[in-house]
Design a protein around this motif. Structure first.
Motif, PDB file in Angstrom:
ATOM      1  N   MET A   1      -6.158  -6.743  -0.714  1.00 35.87           N
ATOM      2  CA  MET A   1      -7.185  -6.335  -1.770  1.00 35.87           C
ATOM      3  C   MET A   1      -8.184  -4.522  -0.660  1.00 35.87           C
ATOM      4  O   MET A   1      -8.447  -3.774  -1.801  1.00 35.87           O
ATOM      5  CB  MET A   1      -7.887  -6.528  -2.465  1.00 35.87           C
ATOM      6  N   ARG A   2      -8.319  -5.023  -0.032  1.00 35.72           N
ATOM      7  CA  ARG A   2     -10.017  -4.415   1.002  1.00 35.72           C
ATOM      8  C   ARG A   2      -8.864  -2.936   1.113  1.00 35.72           C
ATOM      9  O   ARG A   2      -9.175  -1.566   1.397  1.00 35.72           O
ATOM     10  CB  ARG A   2      -9.824  -4.675   2.600  1.00 35.72           C
ATOM     11  N   PHE A   3      -6.907  -2.939   1.881  1.00 33.08           N
ATOM     12  CA  PHE A   3      -6.478  -1.974   1.759  1.00 33.08           C
ATOM     13  C   PHE A   3      -5.965  -1.240   0.727  1.00 33.08           C
ATOM     14  O   PHE A   3      -5.668  -0.325   0.961  1.00 33.08           O
ATOM     15  CB  PHE A   3      -4.809  -2.648   2.942  1.00 33.08           C
ATOM     16  N   CYS A   4      -6.086  -2.116  -0.861  1.00 30.82           N
ATOM     17  CA  CYS A   4      -5.314  -1.425  -1.403  1.00 30.82           C
ATOM     18  C   CYS A   4      -6.629  -0.376  -1.489  1.00 30.82           C
ATOM     19  O   CYS A   4      -6.732   0.193  -3.096  1.00 30.82           O
ATOM     20  CB  CYS A   4      -4.648  -2.143  -2.832  1.00 30.82           C
ATOM     21  N   ILE A   5      -8.005  -1.336  -2.135  1.00 35.02           N
ATOM     22  CA  ILE A   5      -9.236  -0.601  -2.550  1.00 35.02           C
ATOM     23  C   ILE A   5      -9.130   0.321  -1.295  1.00 35.02           C
ATOM     24  O   ILE A   5      -9.586   2.180  -2.114  1.00 35.02           O
ATOM     25  CB  ILE A   5     -10.436  -1.154  -2.388  1.00 35.02           C
ATOM     26  N   ARG A   6      -9.125   0.920  -0.447  1.00 32.44           N
ATOM     27  CA  ARG A   6      -9.201   2.066   0.706  1.00 32.44           C
ATOM     28  C   ARG A   6      -8.314   2.889   0.096  1.00 32.44           C
ATOM     29  O   ARG A   6      -9.120   4.592   0.011  1.00 32.44           O
ATOM     30  CB  ARG A   6      -8.768   1.812   1.647  1.00 32.44           C
TER      31      ARG A   6
ATOM     32  N   THR B   1       0.710  -1.399   0.429  1.00 31.26           N
ATOM     33  CA  THR B   1       0.105   0.243   0.375  1.00 31.26           C
ATOM     34  C   THR B   1       0.515   1.540   0.086  1.00 31.26           C
ATOM     35  O   THR B   1      -0.044   1.760  -0.554  1.00 31.26           O
ATOM     36  CB  THR B   1      -0.881   0.092   1.078  1.00 31.26           C
ATOM     37  N   ASP B   2       2.331   1.162   0.671  1.00 31.64           N
ATOM     38  CA  ASP B   2       2.810   2.309   0.679  1.00 31.64           C
ATOM     39  C   ASP B   2       3.037   3.118  -0.524  1.00 31.64           C
ATOM     40  O   ASP B   2       3.251   4.230  -0.989  1.00 31.64           O
ATOM     41  CB  ASP B   2       3.630   2.196   1.131  1.00 31.64           C
ATOM     42  N   PRO B   3       3.891   2.255  -1.572  1.00 33.47           N
ATOM     43  CA  PRO B   3       3.957   2.924  -2.999  1.00 33.47           C
ATOM     44  C   PRO B   3       2.528   3.251  -3.720  1.00 33.47           C
ATOM     45  O   PRO B   3       2.885   4.109  -4.318  1.00 33.47           O
ATOM     46  CB  PRO B   3       5.098   1.817  -3.968  1.00 33.47           C
ATOM     47  N   LEU B   4       1.838   2.000  -3.878  1.00 32.43           N
ATOM     48  CA  LEU B   4       0.317   2.890  -4.276  1.00 32.43           C
ATOM     49  C   LEU B   4      -0.096   4.018  -3.980  1.00 32.43           C
ATOM     50  O   LEU B   4      -0.929   5.172  -4.775  1.00 32.43           O
ATOM     51  CB  LEU B   4      -0.830   1.657  -3.974  1.00 32.43           C
ATOM     52  N   ALA B   5      -0.014   4.529  -2.246  1.00 32.89           N
ATOM     53  CA  ALA B   5      -0.351   6.023  -1.993  1.00 32.89           C
ATOM     54  C   ALA B   5       0.878   6.472  -2.334  1.00 32.89           C
ATOM     55  O   ALA B   5      -0.010   8.006  -2.313  1.00 32.89           O
ATOM     56  CB  ALA B   5      -0.340   5.413  -0.405  1.00 32.89           C
ATOM     57  N   ALA B   6       2.121   6.169  -3.004  1.00 31.95           N
ATOM     58  CA  ALA B   6       3.069   7.374  -2.523  1.00 31.95           C
ATOM     59  C   ALA B   6       2.494   7.656  -4.203  1.00 31.95           C
ATOM     60  O   ALA B   6       3.315   9.406  -4.899  1.00 31.95           O
ATOM     61  CB  ALA B   6       4.092   7.060  -2.488  1.00 31.95           C
ATOM     62  N   THR B   7       2.491   6.892  -4.664  1.00 29.46           N
ATOM     63  CA  THR B   7       2.030   6.868  -6.943  1.00 29.46           C
ATOM     64  C   THR B   7       0.534   8.159  -6.786  1.00 29.46           C
ATOM     65  O   THR B   7      -0.132   8.533  -6.241  1.00 29.46           O
ATOM     66  CB  THR B   7       1.641   6.338  -7.852  1.00 29.46           C
ATOM     67  N   SER B   8       1.762   9.221  -7.634  1.00 28.62           N
ATOM     68  CA  SER B   8      -0.024  10.175  -8.467  1.00 28.62           C
ATOM     69  C   SER B   8      -0.445   9.689  -9.979  1.00 28.62           C
ATOM     70  O   SER B   8      -0.110   9.026 -10.617  1.00 28.62           O
ATOM     71  CB  SER B   8       0.858  11.524  -9.020  1.00 28.62           C
TER      72      SER B   8
ATOM     73  N   LEU C   1      -6.927   3.363  -2.948  1.00 29.03           N
ATOM     74  CA  LEU C   1      -7.540   3.587  -4.220  1.00 29.03           C
ATOM     75  C   LEU C   1      -8.649   5.153  -4.408  1.00 29.03           C
ATOM     76  O   LEU C   1      -8.542   6.137  -5.177  1.00 29.03           O
ATOM     77  CB  LEU C   1      -7.716   3.106  -5.672  1.00 29.03           C
ATOM     78  N   LEU C   2      -9.646   4.440  -3.122  1.00 32.08           N
ATOM     79  CA  LEU C   2     -10.953   5.027  -3.200  1.00 32.08           C
ATOM     80  C   LEU C   2     -10.514   6.634  -2.966  1.00 32.08           C
ATOM     81  O   LEU C   2     -10.811   7.856  -3.293  1.00 32.08           O
ATOM     82  CB  LEU C   2     -11.675   4.539  -2.537  1.00 32.08           C
TER      83      LEU C   2
END
Lengths: 268, 159
Positions: A205-210, A181-188, A212-213
């Motif tokens: 997936m639950r945390f990643c969806i959070r 989730t860290d790199p996902l949160a950091a990406t633009s 992304l939303l």
């Protein structure tokens, strides 16, 4: 549906307990076309069947590729197969990743552990179309030793943005350590023009969806691959019923917008 | 060449911070560089700074007897690192080492701490922002502790 008999052409050990089988049909057997995201039922003779996602290229008509983790009796029997060994294959079954809707969009592929296997055909397809520049792959694994397709990850990183993170690593690993989730949160990314495909443990997936939303991605642009105990693979036995859906027939790939009502119901 | 205050202004951590405060924080900062293997922080040493990583990767480590140094997490471009300066005894709780060439803005915690004690509005703003980072790190750590990739609940992950 009667299984077709296939032969193991090649077997590769990804890491202890996880292996990849390359299969080709025997005699008059056929290789049905498949779409990225679909799965087959693999039959270890005398032991039983398991659902396994197809992880090879979808445009190769000569056989199938599966990456399997040893977990129970059937997968242990499959693990014991060597080159020349035989097994039954039914399928392909289920829904696929919506590749036709990717044109002009930023594509985020988020995989965890063995979840990279069902996304690999998507990567092959996108790279074969020269669309790597629009693709970002976020791959989380337990450790560097438990990463799938290590050579391919290096190769893919030449054509697309590949961000790997592991939960733990020995000294000498120079990559990222932490949650996927860290790199996902950091990406633009442009949330209105992006699409995300997720595959991995449900909690990941639950945390990643959070994430992304929170970044503004609409639920209609998030797709995920679900797992349940699939038996018949044709929606008749009911083993994989999930809310009003059958994972084997209506899934395994779902749009988050369509399933979010029961995605967050515990123990469903 | 951009001034430190301009670099801070571009970082999401400082979004919405009043210009006067940004100028003050920027005045407590300096651009620093580290080579691979250099220590940015050492456990038990005085923690008088925090870092905004601009380039490279930093490993947060601890020493485990019998195992040597174990890396718990890596931080990279855009990450804020270090909150030990905020709380007594103002000592680092982990080691931090540059994995490769690192460029960062090092911000003086001591001068900020004193300013925050006098100006509680700034103190609250900074504490709120650090609390968010701490929460995110805690959530990520919890995910790591779950060992989600190691124990499949079904025959095969993603299948």
């Amino acid at each position: 549906m009667v299984p077709e008999v296939f032969r193991v052409e090649r077997r590769a050990e990804e890491f202890p307990g996880t292996f990849t089988l390359h299969l080709s049909p025997i005699g008059m057997g056929r290789v049905a076309g498949f779409q990225p995201g679909q799965f087959s039922m693999l039959y270890a003779f005398g032991t039983g069947e398991v659902p396994i996602s197809i992880s090879g290229p979808s445009d190769q008509g000569s056989g199938y590729v599966y990456t399997i983790r040893t977990h129970g009796m059937v997968t242990r029997a499959l693990e014991n197969l060597r080159e020349g060994g035989q097994l039954g294959v039914r399928g392909p079954f289920g829904s696929d990743w919506p590749i036709s809707s990717l044109a002009g969009r930023e594509i985020l592929l988020v995989a965890g552990g063995l979840g990279l296997a069902p996304l690999r055909p998507v990567i092959y397809t996108l790279l074969s179309r020269g669309g790597g520049s629009a693709v970002r792959l976020f791959y989380g694994a337990r450790s560097p030793r438990e990463m799938l397709y290590r050579d391919e990850l290096v190769e893919w990183s030449r054509s697309m943005d590949v961000q790997v993170s592991v939960d733990q690593a020995e000294r000498g690993w120079t990559g990222r350590i932490g949650a996927v989730t860290d790199p996902l949160a950091a990406t633009s990314f442009d949330a209105g023009k992006s699409i995300a495909f997720l595959c991995g443990p449900e909690v990941m997936m639950r945390f990643c969806i959070r994430v992304l939303l929170e970044k503004g991605m609409p639920p209609s642009a998030i797709y995920l691959s679900m797992e349940r105990n699939m038996k018949c693979a044709t929606g008749h036995c009911g083993h994989c019923q999930w809310g009003p859906s059958f994972i084997c027939k209506d899934g395994p790939v779902f749009r988050y917008e369509d399933i979010r009502q029961w995605f967050h119901i515990r123990a469903l | 060449m951009k001034k430190i205050v301009d670099l801070l202004r571009e970082h999401p951590f400082f979004d919405g911070i009043e210009e006067e405060y940004l100028e003050f924080i920027g005045g407590c900062g300096e651009i620093v560089g580290y080579s691979a293997g250099d220590a940015l922080a050492e456990e038990h040493a005085p923690a008088e700074h925090f870092f905004l990583i601009r380039q490279g990767r930093v490993a947060i480590e601890t020493y485990v007897p019998g195992h040597g140094k174990v890396c718990l997490q890596t931080l990279q471009h855009g990450d804020i690192f270090g909150w030990s300066w905020l709380f007594p005894p103002h000592q680092w709780t982990f080691d931090a080492r540059a994995v490769d060439r690192v460029r960062a803005i090092r911000l003086g915690g001591k001068c900020l701490r004193e300013k925050c004690s006098r100006d509680t509005e700034l103190g609250y703003e900074l504490m709120r922002r650090f609390a968010r980072i701490m929460t995110e790190r805690l959530q990520a750590t919890r995910m790591q502790l779950l060992d989600i990739y190691g124990h499949p609940s079904r025959p095969a992950g993603g299948q």
